[in-house]
Design a protein around this motif. Structure first.
Motif, PDB file in Angstrom:
ATOM      1  N   PHE A   1       0.829  -1.219   0.000  1.00 33.03           N
ATOM      2  CA  PHE A   1       0.000   0.000   0.000  1.00 33.03           C
ATOM      3  C   PHE A   1       0.861   1.266   0.000  1.00 33.03           C
ATOM      4  O   PHE A   1       0.400   2.342  -0.346  1.00 33.03           O
ATOM      5  CB  PHE A   1      -0.908   0.054   1.240  1.00 33.03           C
ATOM      6  CG  PHE A   1      -1.875  -1.095   1.375  1.00 33.03           C
ATOM      7  CD1 PHE A   1      -2.090  -1.987   0.341  1.00 33.03           C
ATOM      8  CD2 PHE A   1      -2.595  -1.278   2.552  1.00 33.03           C
ATOM      9  CE1 PHE A   1      -2.983  -3.041   0.463  1.00 33.03           C
ATOM     10  CE2 PHE A   1      -3.491  -2.328   2.685  1.00 33.03           C
ATOM     11  CZ  PHE A   1      -3.682  -3.216   1.642  1.00 33.03           C
ATOM     12  N   VAL A   2       2.102   1.137   0.476  1.00 37.46           N
ATOM     13  CA  VAL A   2       2.977   2.314   0.569  1.00 37.46           C
ATOM     14  C   VAL A   2       4.433   1.846   0.499  1.00 37.46           C
ATOM     15  O   VAL A   2       4.820   0.883   1.162  1.00 37.46           O
ATOM     16  CB  VAL A   2       2.709   3.128   1.873  1.00 37.46           C
ATOM     17  CG1 VAL A   2       2.717   2.277   3.117  1.00 37.46           C
ATOM     18  CG2 VAL A   2       3.700   4.274   2.018  1.00 37.46           C
TER      19      VAL A   2
ATOM     20  N   CYS B   1      -3.271  -9.316   2.426  1.00 37.08           N
ATOM     21  CA  CYS B   1      -2.365  -8.217   2.773  1.00 37.08           C
ATOM     22  C   CYS B   1      -2.281  -8.077   4.293  1.00 37.08           C
ATOM     23  O   CYS B   1      -2.986  -7.247   4.886  1.00 37.08           O
ATOM     24  CB  CYS B   1      -2.862  -6.904   2.156  1.00 37.08           C
ATOM     25  SG  CYS B   1      -2.877  -6.901   0.363  1.00 37.08           S
ATOM     26  N   PRO B   2      -1.417  -8.862   4.910  1.00 41.37           N
ATOM     27  CA  PRO B   2      -1.290  -8.739   6.370  1.00 41.37           C
ATOM     28  C   PRO B   2      -0.392  -7.572   6.763  1.00 41.37           C
ATOM     29  O   PRO B   2       0.479  -7.159   6.004  1.00 41.37           O
ATOM     30  CB  PRO B   2      -0.612 -10.057   6.789  1.00 41.37           C
ATOM     31  CG  PRO B   2      -0.545 -10.906   5.562  1.00 41.37           C
ATOM     32  CD  PRO B   2      -0.622  -9.984   4.394  1.00 41.37           C
TER      33      PRO B   2
ATOM     34  N   PHE C   1      -5.489  -7.165   7.070  1.00 37.65           N
ATOM     35  CA  PHE C   1      -5.650  -7.173   8.524  1.00 37.65           C
ATOM     36  C   PHE C   1      -4.301  -6.900   9.164  1.00 37.65           C
ATOM     37  O   PHE C   1      -3.271  -7.079   8.494  1.00 37.65           O
ATOM     38  CB  PHE C   1      -6.222  -8.538   8.970  1.00 37.65           C
ATOM     39  CG  PHE C   1      -5.368  -9.701   8.531  1.00 37.65           C
ATOM     40  CD1 PHE C   1      -4.273 -10.145   9.299  1.00 37.65           C
ATOM     41  CD2 PHE C   1      -5.624 -10.355   7.320  1.00 37.65           C
ATOM     42  CE1 PHE C   1      -3.477 -11.201   8.874  1.00 37.65           C
ATOM     43  CE2 PHE C   1      -4.819 -11.420   6.900  1.00 37.65           C
ATOM     44  CZ  PHE C   1      -3.740 -11.836   7.676  1.00 37.65           C
ATOM     45  N   PRO C   2      -4.232  -6.485  10.445  1.00 34.23           N
ATOM     46  CA  PRO C   2      -5.360  -5.998  11.223  1.00 34.23           C
ATOM     47  C   PRO C   2      -5.891  -4.713  10.591  1.00 34.23           C
ATOM     48  O   PRO C   2      -5.135  -3.942  10.000  1.00 34.23           O
ATOM     49  CB  PRO C   2      -4.774  -5.724  12.603  1.00 34.23           C
ATOM     50  CG  PRO C   2      -3.306  -5.963  12.526  1.00 34.23           C
ATOM     51  CD  PRO C   2      -2.947  -6.410  11.149  1.00 34.23           C
TER      52      PRO C   2
ATOM     53  N   SER D   1      -3.962  -1.657   8.406  1.00 35.90           N
ATOM     54  CA  SER D   1      -4.057  -1.524   6.945  1.00 35.90           C
ATOM     55  C   SER D   1      -4.640  -0.167   6.554  1.00 35.90           C
ATOM     56  O   SER D   1      -4.277   0.385   5.514  1.00 35.90           O
ATOM     57  CB  SER D   1      -4.819  -2.690   6.298  1.00 35.90           C
ATOM     58  OG  SER D   1      -5.999  -2.934   6.943  1.00 35.90           O
ATOM     59  N   VAL D   2      -5.505   0.407   7.428  1.00 34.75           N
ATOM     60  CA  VAL D   2      -6.017   1.757   7.140  1.00 34.75           C
ATOM     61  C   VAL D   2      -4.866   2.764   7.224  1.00 34.75           C
ATOM     62  O   VAL D   2      -4.699   3.616   6.346  1.00 34.75           O
ATOM     63  CB  VAL D   2      -7.161   2.139   8.130  1.00 34.75           C
ATOM     64  CG1 VAL D   2      -7.488   3.619   8.043  1.00 34.75           C
ATOM     65  CG2 VAL D   2      -8.405   1.298   7.849  1.00 34.75           C
TER      66      VAL D   2
END
Ligand SMILES: NC(=O)c1ccc[n+]([C@@H]2O[C@H](COP(=O)([O-])OP(=O)(O)OC[C@H]3O[C@@H](n4cnc5c(N)ncnc54)[C@H](OP(=O)(O)O)[C@@H]3O)[C@@H](O)[C@H]2O)c1
Length: 271
Positions: free
Chosen positions: A159-160, A197-198, A239-240, A244-245
């Motif tokens: 994600f980044v 995507c952990p 998760f968690p 992930s947010v």
């Protein structure tokens, strides 16, 4: 409350065709960590399993912990022929596959000024090429399976772009892109695609990390999230949630701000 989304009993709130009972599932990277816990979780839900990894002795132990009829397939995922041979054995044993979880992976960090192409290509070779070979081997078997499901292991690092993750992060971002593309192309064949995507999970892989790992969870907890996400056919099983947010928000920041923020976290000593 029984049957609510959170209580985690196998098959509850899940359409019949998606339950794990009797599903023929191949899990790679099952000799330790997340793959091991996932194999045990799926076996306890009645799945028929094949498990892979390089270490045959550890795989045999996992098979014992699964306490069922488990096909042990020792192999190196980074070898295309190993994947093809595994597919032949899977075909002989199961006839077809209903789900495959391509989970095997390694992690190496880049510490500048040493930009080591050998390390980066080694990680790409196991994580990305290994998954590509697995998809190639599994697809013909999935096409003959029941409600087929292709599941691949990425990471929230996709994600980044994080410092020191030039090798590991690139492999996981490439996996995510590949599987997102495949999801569209496999739609007409009714093969679902999920991407795991952990965040941080306590395993032999993260035990080597020498930095703080916020919100790290157990491999058992990760396996439960993955099994539930698989049953719901989630496109992205991340998760968690809070972690992930945070990673998604970081990834969406303007580049200059994100770079500054990440630089403050970086241990790199390169000029
Ligand atoms: N732990 C985390 O925080 C985390 C977070 C995000 C994503 N992930 C991903 O989750 C997956 C599992 O990692 P883990 O944390 O559970 O680590 P782990 O305990 O080290 O497990 C890695 C698994 O991959 C297998 N493997 C490695 N190289 C292989 C190869 N060349 N051929 C066949 N199997 C190979 C290992 O088996 P052998 O050694 O027997 O070959 C082992 O079963 C990896 O893809 C990792 O990138 C982990």
């Amino acid at each position: 409350m029984k049957g609510s989304q959170g209580d985690g009993k196998a098959g509850e709130n899940v359409p019949d065709r998606r339950r794990m009972l009797n599903r023929r599932i191949w899990v790679t990277g099952a000799s330790s960590g997340i793959g091991r816990s996932l194999a045990i979780e799926l076996a306890h839900c009645g799945a028929r399993l094949a498990i892979s990894g390089r270490d045959a002795a550890r795989l045999a132990e996992v098979a014992r912990d699964c306490a069922g009829d488990v096909l042990v397939l020792p192999m190196d995922v980074s070898q295309r022929e190993d994947n093809q041979m595994a597919a032949q054995q899977l075909e002989r044993h199961f006839g077809a596959l209903d789900s495959v979880v391509l989970n095997a992976g390694i992690c190496e960090y880049v510490d500048l000024p040493a930009f080591d192409a050998v390390s980066i290509t080694r990680v790409m070779n196991v994580n990305f090429n290994g998954l590509v070979y697995g998809v190639e081997a599994a697809l013909p078997l999935l096409r003959r399976g029941v409600a087929p499901h292709l599941v691949g292991m990425s990471s929230t690092v996709a994600f980044v772009a994080l410092p020191r993750a030039e090798a590991y992060g690139s492999s996981k971002a490439a996996i995510r892109y590949l599987l997102q593309s495949l999801r569209v192309d496999l739609l007409p064949q009714k093969i679902d695609v999920s991407i795991i995507c952990p965040g941080f999970v306590k395993t032999p892989l993260t035990d080597l990390n020498d930095f703080p790992m916020p919100m790290r969870i157990t491999a058992e907890s990760a396996a439960l999230s993955i099994r539930r996400g698989m049953e719901r056919r989630q496109h992205e099983i991340s998760f968690p949630k809070r972690f992930s947010v945070v990673m998604s928000v970081l990834g969406a920041l303007p580049s200059r701000l994100r770079t500054k923020l990440l630089r403050s976290l970086s241990r790199s000593t390169a000029a």
